[in-house]
Write a protein that holds these residues in place. Structure first.
Motif, mmCIF file in Angstrom:
data_model
loop_
_atom_site.group_PDB
_atom_site.id
_atom_site.type_symbol
_atom_site.label_atom_id
_atom_site.label_comp_id
_atom_site.label_asym_id
_atom_site.label_seq_id
_atom_site.Cartn_x
_atom_site.Cartn_y
_atom_site.Cartn_z
ATOM 1 N N GLY A 64 -8.365 -13.386 7.109
ATOM 2 C CA GLY A 64 -8.227 -13.233 5.665
ATOM 3 C C GLY A 64 -7.521 -11.954 5.274
ATOM 4 N N TYR A 65 -6.601 -11.498 6.103
ATOM 5 C CA TYR A 65 -5.967 -10.190 5.944
ATOM 6 C C TYR A 65 -4.563 -10.360 5.372
ATOM 7 N N ALA A 66 -4.181 -9.507 4.445
ATOM 8 C CA ALA A 66 -2.823 -9.472 3.902
ATOM 9 C C ALA A 66 -2.198 -8.125 4.278
ATOM 10 N N PRO A 67 -1.071 -8.112 4.961
ATOM 11 C CA PRO A 67 -0.448 -6.840 5.358
ATOM 12 C C PRO A 67 -0.143 -5.954 4.157
ATOM 13 N N ASP A 68 -0.448 -4.677 4.280
ATOM 14 C CA ASP A 68 -0.229 -3.740 3.183
ATOM 15 C C ASP A 68 1.239 -3.620 2.804
ATOM 16 N N PHE A 69 2.149 -3.810 3.773
ATOM 17 C CA PHE A 69 3.557 -3.582 3.455
ATOM 18 C C PHE A 69 4.090 -4.589 2.437
ATOM 19 N N LEU A 70 3.355 -5.687 2.217
ATOM 20 C CA LEU A 70 3.802 -6.686 1.244
ATOM 21 C C LEU A 70 3.583 -6.244 -0.201
ATOM 22 N N THR A 71 2.734 -5.254 -0.418
ATOM 23 C CA THR A 71 2.417 -4.844 -1.792
ATOM 24 C C THR A 71 2.526 -3.335 -1.958
ATOM 25 N N PRO A 72 3.732 -2.788 -1.845
ATOM 26 C CA PRO A 72 3.891 -1.346 -2.100
ATOM 27 C C PRO A 72 3.626 -1.058 -3.574
ATOM 28 N N PRO A 73 3.124 0.130 -3.902
ATOM 29 C CA PRO A 73 2.930 0.468 -5.319
ATOM 30 C C PRO A 73 4.251 0.341 -6.083
ATOM 31 N N PRO A 74 4.249 -0.317 -7.224
ATOM 32 C CA PRO A 74 5.500 -0.489 -7.979
ATOM 33 C C PRO A 74 6.109 0.854 -8.364
ATOM 34 N N ARG A 75 7.429 0.943 -8.277
ATOM 35 C CA ARG A 75 8.129 2.165 -8.672
ATOM 36 C C ARG A 75 8.321 2.245 -10.181
ATOM 37 N N THR A 76 8.310 1.081 -10.847
ATOM 38 C CA THR A 76 8.446 1.030 -12.295
ATOM 39 C C THR A 76 7.295 0.206 -12.856
ATOM 40 N N GLY A 77 7.169 0.199 -14.185
ATOM 41 C CA GLY A 77 6.067 -0.524 -14.792
ATOM 42 C C GLY A 77 6.222 -2.032 -14.762
ATOM 43 N N ARG A 78 7.471 -2.537 -14.723
ATOM 44 C CA ARG A 78 7.714 -3.982 -14.790
ATOM 45 C C ARG A 78 8.766 -4.389 -13.754
ATOM 46 N N PRO A 79 8.497 -4.212 -12.463
ATOM 47 C CA PRO A 79 9.491 -4.618 -11.469
ATOM 48 C C PRO A 79 9.619 -6.132 -11.407
ATOM 49 N N GLY A 80 10.761 -6.590 -10.950
ATOM 50 C CA GLY A 80 10.956 -8.006 -10.678
ATOM 51 C C GLY A 80 10.633 -8.326 -9.236
ATOM 52 N N LEU A 81 10.518 -9.608 -8.927
ATOM 53 C CA LEU A 81 10.216 -10.011 -7.544
ATOM 54 C C LEU A 81 11.314 -9.532 -6.595
ATOM 55 N N ALA A 82 12.566 -9.640 -7.009
ATOM 56 C CA ALA A 82 13.665 -9.196 -6.138
ATOM 57 C C ALA A 82 13.560 -7.707 -5.830
ATOM 58 N N ASP A 83 13.157 -6.909 -6.831
ATOM 59 C CA ASP A 83 13.001 -5.466 -6.610
ATOM 60 C C ASP A 83 11.959 -5.191 -5.533
ATOM 61 N N GLU A 84 10.835 -5.869 -5.644
ATOM 62 C CA GLU A 84 9.752 -5.603 -4.694
ATOM 63 C C GLU A 84 10.067 -6.157 -3.319
ATOM 64 N N LEU A 85 10.741 -7.309 -3.257
ATOM 65 C CA LEU A 85 11.111 -7.846 -1.949
ATOM 66 C C LEU A 85 12.134 -6.956 -1.251
ATOM 67 N N ALA A 86 12.963 -6.266 -2.014
ATOM 68 C CA ALA A 86 13.890 -5.314 -1.406
ATOM 69 C C ALA A 86 13.120 -4.174 -0.740
ATOM 70 N N GLU A 87 12.039 -3.717 -1.375
ATOM 71 C CA GLU A 87 11.202 -2.689 -0.757
ATOM 72 C C GLU A 87 10.506 -3.221 0.488
ATOM 73 N N VAL A 88 10.012 -4.451 0.411
ATOM 74 C CA VAL A 88 9.361 -5.063 1.570
ATOM 75 C C VAL A 88 10.343 -5.147 2.739
ATOM 76 N N ALA A 89 11.585 -5.544 2.439
ATOM 77 C CA ALA A 89 12.595 -5.694 3.491
ATOM 78 C C ALA A 89 12.957 -4.367 4.151
ATOM 79 N N ALA A 90 12.713 -3.249 3.446
ATOM 80 C CA ALA A 90 13.032 -1.929 3.991
ATOM 81 C C ALA A 90 11.887 -1.324 4.794
ATOM 82 N N THR A 91 10.794 -2.046 4.973
ATOM 83 C CA THR A 91 9.654 -1.538 5.739
ATOM 84 C C THR A 91 10.064 -1.298 7.194
ATOM 85 N N PRO A 92 9.676 -0.174 7.787
ATOM 86 C CA PRO A 92 9.968 0.032 9.216
ATOM 87 C C PRO A 92 9.451 -1.140 10.051
#
Length: 322
Positions: A64-92
């Motif tokens: 029942g575990y969800a990897p933390d890298f999938l939910t980085p703290p938002p950089r802005t108040g209203r990010p879009g899905l594409a914005d957050e997926l770009a951060e996910v894709a940049a995870t080491p």
């Protein structure tokens, strides 16, 4: 009881945001439940999960575990899905591989999980594509309501802080949350522990799919976040008849205005109020303005729309009038 060290000085760093990836991940948690406001949504989405085997393997594993890298703290108040997926894709990639494997610790992993050990870049790319496909089916049809509920929640919390101070803002967030001036308390009867912000700011994420639960990310290197259901979250999925106003409320406000106030348990635009109650746009606008001027409803802008929701005073009036 779980306590998160959170003193008055930390209030200055408190921020709100609405995260599409928090909605995606918490929607998977909602898929595991039974009944509740998500039931009709669950019946629609659950049969579709086999279409996204990597997504299902990563987020529906045996622990029942969800990897933390999938939910980085938002950089802005209203990010879009594409914005957050770009951060996910940049995870080491070493972080990706380790966190994905952690969800299957002690269990034989399927091929979709093994791929992350052999080629984490390919696994991450596949996961990102499946998240987009899943969100198109499970999140996008409800997205305007989810975004509106979060926007109205954030605006309402700002009013509470302005009128009553920061303690009231934090202490009234959720039935499972409290603040004693030194620690944010998560009231779980069978869990205990103490965390620290460790120099990070805390981001509060009103998340429609969180429902009655509170989810905390207390030790992510990217930052500290806490997800909770906004007020009226159950109405995000409401499609049936509008709840009837109580007799005393109707006698006090009149049938139409009482119906409007009852409807505003969840955020609605003028057009949505008019459609659901069978009113003209002008009539709906008149009643909403009157309720706002009386302090029973508040307006908040969400993108190009203005959304109305009951205030605390409006909630009390509806409760006493039913």
């Amino acid at each position: 009881m779980i306590e998160w060290e959170f003193g008055p000085a930390d209030v200055a760093g408190l921020r709100f945001a609405h995260s599409p990836m928090a909605e995606v991940v918490s929607s998977v948690f909602a898929l595991r439940g039974e009944g509740g406001p998500h039931e009709s949504w669950r019946r629609r989405v659950d049969p579709e999960l086999p279409r996204w085997p990597t997504f299902r393997a990563v987020l529906c594993g045996p622990l029942g575990y969800a990897p933390d890298f999938l939910t980085p703290p938002p950089r802005t108040g209203r990010p879009g899905l594409a914005d957050e997926l770009a951060e996910v894709a940049a995870t080491p990639l070493d972080v990706v591989a380790a966190q994905v494997a952690a969800g299957w610790a002690g269990h034989p992993p399927p091929p979709e999980i093994d791929r992350f050990g052999r080629d984490p870049a390919a696994g991450l790319a596949r996961l990102g594509a499946e998240i987009r496909a899943y969100a198109a089916v499970a999140i996008r049809p409800w997205w305007p309501r989810l975004r509106a509920a979060a926007a109205t929640e954030i605006a309402g919390r700002g009013r509470i802080a302005a009128e009553h101070g920061a303690r009231r803002l934090v202490d009234g967030l959720h039935p499972r949350l409290g603040w004693d001036g030194a620690a944010l308390q998560l009231r779980y009867p069978h869990k205990s522990g103490r965390w620290s912000l460790d120099g990070h700011h805390l981001t509060l994420l009103p998340t429609g799919f969180a429902g009655g639960q509170v989810y905390a990310m207390p030790d992510s290197p990217a930052g500290r976040t806490l997800w909770y259901g906004p007020r009226g979250f159950g109405n995000v999925w409401a499609t049936g008849p509008v709840p009837a106003a109580g007799e005393r409320l109707t006698a006090l406000l009149g049938p139409t205005r009482a119906a409007v106030l009852t409807l505003l348990a969840a955020p609605h635009s003028t057009g949505e109020v008019a459609t659901r109650l069978g009113l003209s746009a002008g009539t709906a606008s008149h009643h909403l303005t009157t309720l706002r001027d009386a302090g029973l409803a508040a307006a908040a802008r969400a993108g190009r729309r203005v959304l109305y929701e009951r205030t605390t005073l409006g909630d009390q009036l509806v409760s006493e009038g039913n």
